[in-house]
Enzyme design. Structure first.
Site, PDB file in Angstrom:
ATOM      1  N   GLU A  48       0.299  13.220  -9.571  1.00 56.11           N
ATOM      2  CA  GLU A  48       0.976  13.057  -8.277  1.00 56.11           C
ATOM      3  C   GLU A  48       0.866  14.358  -7.496  1.00 56.11           C
ATOM      4  O   GLU A  48       0.874  15.431  -8.110  1.00 56.11           O
ATOM      5  CB  GLU A  48       2.464  12.755  -8.479  1.00 56.11           C
ATOM      6  CG  GLU A  48       2.720  11.391  -9.069  1.00 56.11           C
ATOM      7  CD  GLU A  48       4.210  11.098  -9.238  1.00 56.11           C
ATOM      8  OE1 GLU A  48       5.047  11.968  -8.909  1.00 56.11           O
ATOM      9  OE2 GLU A  48       4.513   9.987  -9.701  1.00 56.11           O
ATOM     10  N   ASP A  79       6.184   8.316   3.521  1.00 53.51           N
ATOM     11  CA  ASP A  79       7.237   9.245   3.139  1.00 53.51           C
ATOM     12  C   ASP A  79       8.450   8.899   3.989  1.00 53.51           C
ATOM     13  O   ASP A  79       8.335   8.712   5.203  1.00 53.51           O
ATOM     14  CB  ASP A  79       6.835  10.705   3.337  1.00 53.51           C
ATOM     15  CG  ASP A  79       7.773  11.614   2.552  1.00 53.51           C
ATOM     16  OD1 ASP A  79       7.699  11.605   1.313  1.00 53.51           O
ATOM     17  OD2 ASP A  79       8.597  12.298   3.188  1.00 53.51           O
ATOM     18  N   SER A  80       9.569   8.764   3.341  1.00 46.73           N
ATOM     19  CA  SER A  80      10.712   8.219   4.056  1.00 46.73           C
ATOM     20  C   SER A  80      11.998   8.845   3.565  1.00 46.73           C
ATOM     21  O   SER A  80      12.015   9.519   2.531  1.00 46.73           O
ATOM     22  CB  SER A  80      10.754   6.700   3.847  1.00 46.73           C
ATOM     23  OG  SER A  80      10.589   6.386   2.473  1.00 46.73           O
ATOM     24  N   TYR A 162      19.362   4.245  -0.777  1.00 49.95           N
ATOM     25  CA  TYR A 162      20.626   4.332  -0.051  1.00 49.95           C
ATOM     26  C   TYR A 162      21.002   3.020   0.641  1.00 49.95           C
ATOM     27  O   TYR A 162      21.981   2.977   1.396  1.00 49.95           O
ATOM     28  CB  TYR A 162      20.540   5.452   1.001  1.00 49.95           C
ATOM     29  CG  TYR A 162      20.293   6.826   0.416  1.00 49.95           C
ATOM     30  CD1 TYR A 162      21.348   7.643   0.023  1.00 49.95           C
ATOM     31  CD2 TYR A 162      18.992   7.313   0.244  1.00 49.95           C
ATOM     32  CE1 TYR A 162      21.119   8.909  -0.513  1.00 49.95           C
ATOM     33  CE2 TYR A 162      18.753   8.574  -0.289  1.00 49.95           C
ATOM     34  CZ  TYR A 162      19.825   9.366  -0.668  1.00 49.95           C
ATOM     35  OH  TYR A 162      19.598  10.611  -1.205  1.00 49.95           O
ATOM     36  N   LYS A 183      15.279  -7.360   5.810  1.00 49.02           N
ATOM     37  CA  LYS A 183      15.117  -5.896   5.781  1.00 49.02           C
ATOM     38  C   LYS A 183      13.772  -5.507   6.392  1.00 49.02           C
ATOM     39  O   LYS A 183      13.707  -4.627   7.245  1.00 49.02           O
ATOM     40  CB  LYS A 183      15.236  -5.357   4.340  1.00 49.02           C
ATOM     41  CG  LYS A 183      15.010  -3.844   4.302  1.00 49.02           C
ATOM     42  CD  LYS A 183      15.163  -3.201   2.943  1.00 49.02           C
ATOM     43  CE  LYS A 183      14.770  -1.715   3.052  1.00 49.02           C
ATOM     44  NZ  LYS A 183      14.842  -0.998   1.782  1.00 49.02           N
TER      45      LYS A 183
HETATM   46  P1  IMP Z   1       9.893   9.514  -0.995  1.00 48.16           P
HETATM   47  O1  IMP Z   1       9.392   8.979   0.319  1.00 48.16           O
HETATM   48  O2  IMP Z   1       9.190   8.918  -2.161  1.00 48.16           O
HETATM   49  O3  IMP Z   1       9.967  11.003  -1.012  1.00 48.16           O
HETATM   50  O4  IMP Z   1      11.375   9.014  -1.216  1.00 48.16           O
HETATM   51  C1  IMP Z   1      12.152   8.519  -0.204  1.00 48.16           C
HETATM   52  C2  IMP Z   1      13.604   8.394  -0.659  1.00 48.16           C
HETATM   53  O5  IMP Z   1      14.360   8.082   0.509  1.00 48.16           O
HETATM   54  C3  IMP Z   1      13.819   7.233  -1.627  1.00 48.16           C
HETATM   55  O6  IMP Z   1      13.783   7.634  -2.962  1.00 48.16           O
HETATM   56  C4  IMP Z   1      15.217   6.766  -1.221  1.00 48.16           C
HETATM   57  O7  IMP Z   1      16.195   7.572  -1.831  1.00 48.16           O
HETATM   58  C5  IMP Z   1      15.236   7.025   0.277  1.00 48.16           C
HETATM   59  N1  IMP Z   1      14.723   5.829   1.005  1.00 48.16           N
HETATM   60  C6  IMP Z   1      13.528   5.692   1.636  1.00 48.16           C
HETATM   61  N2  IMP Z   1      13.387   4.474   2.149  1.00 48.16           N
HETATM   62  C7  IMP Z   1      14.502   3.806   1.803  1.00 48.16           C
HETATM   63  C8  IMP Z   1      14.923   2.471   2.026  1.00 48.16           C
HETATM   64  O8  IMP Z   1      14.230   1.623   2.595  1.00 48.16           O
HETATM   65  N3  IMP Z   1      16.133   2.178   1.547  1.00 48.16           N
HETATM   66  C9  IMP Z   1      16.943   3.053   0.894  1.00 48.16           C
HETATM   67  N4  IMP Z   1      16.583   4.300   0.629  1.00 48.16           N
HETATM   68  C10 IMP Z   1      15.360   4.687   1.093  1.00 48.16           C
END
Ligand code: IMP
Length: 205
Positions: A48, A79-80, A162, A183
């Site tokens: 990763e 990324d979110s 979340y 959703k």
């Molecule tokens: P990453 O993009 O893998 O760094 O992680 C994004 C993090 O943001 C996830 O592990 C969740 O904790 C949160 N997250 C991102 N998108 C969502 C969603 O659609 N619902 C709830 N939490 C989210």
């Protein structure tokens, strides 16, 4: 290159995540696109990238570039995270690292918000979706957001992360109380991916 655990076709799009929840949402959002969606693990990539970007956009691009180069396939990476106004935008890009597990992340957030009144709980989910094809040097990034409020306690069992504490003010429900279709229709990820879809279509045309 990779040792394929699943068959790859010339319509394979690599989804740059090993988060099963995210991968499922992305596959559902792309289901009408006639592409074969695969995760890194499914095609034998176990490493990763280090997500050390300062923004969602930086991290999405970094992941999509890493997996496209490692596989030789086009890659879509997301990324979110969650930005909370009363916490100056935290947890932001650190959303997945705010605590070790989803329930602990939610608890930390609720603890930090415990003295914040109902009218100061505004928050948003943000998603950067990056499409990279290392072969053609294609790089596209689209951002989607979804506005809401942090609930006082978790509600609902759908979704992930979340979702149980992210309340959509107009329907009075948390993200975790919506069906997957509801959703996807309004989420940050749904919005970002719908903006990227035309670019995926032209990559595979
Ligand atoms: P990453 O993009 O893998 O760094 O992680 C994004 C993090 O943001 C996830 O592990 C969740 O904790 C949160 N997250 C991102 N998108 C969502 C969603 O659609 N619902 C709830 N939490 C989210």
């Amino acid at each position: 290159m990779v040792s394929a655990g699943v068959a790859m076709t010339d319509r394979t799009l690599l989804v740059g995540t090993n988060n099963a929840h995210k991968a499922r949402e992305i596959a559902a959002l792309l289901e009408d696109m006639n592409v074969r969606v695969a995760t890194p693990r499914e095609i034998g990539i176990d490493c990763e990238p280090v997500e050390d970007g300062a923004t969602f956009r930086d991290n999405a691009l970094l992941k999509a570039r890493f997996y496209s180069r490692a596989s030789g396939l086009p890659c879509l990476a997301d990324d979110s995270g969650l930005e909370v106004d009363a916490l100056d935008g935290r947890p932001g890009v650190l959303s997945s690292r705010y605590a070790p597990t989803d329930p602990e992340r939610i608890q930390r957030l609720l603890d930090e918000m415990k003295n914040v009144e109902a009218n100061r709980r505004a928050a948003r989910f943000v998603c950067a979706a990056a499409l990279v094809d290392a072969r053609s040097e294609t790089e596209i990034v689209e951002i989607g957001t979804c506005e809401g409020e942090i609930a006082f306690e978790p509600r609902g069992t759908n979704g992930f992360g979340y979702d149980p504490v992210f309340c959509l003010a107009d329907v009075g429900q948390t993200m975790a109380e919506l069906t997957p279709e509801e959703k996807n229709a309004r989420s940050h990820r749904g919005r970002a991916l719908r903006a990227v879809q035309p670019h995926i279509a032209s990559l595979f045309s």
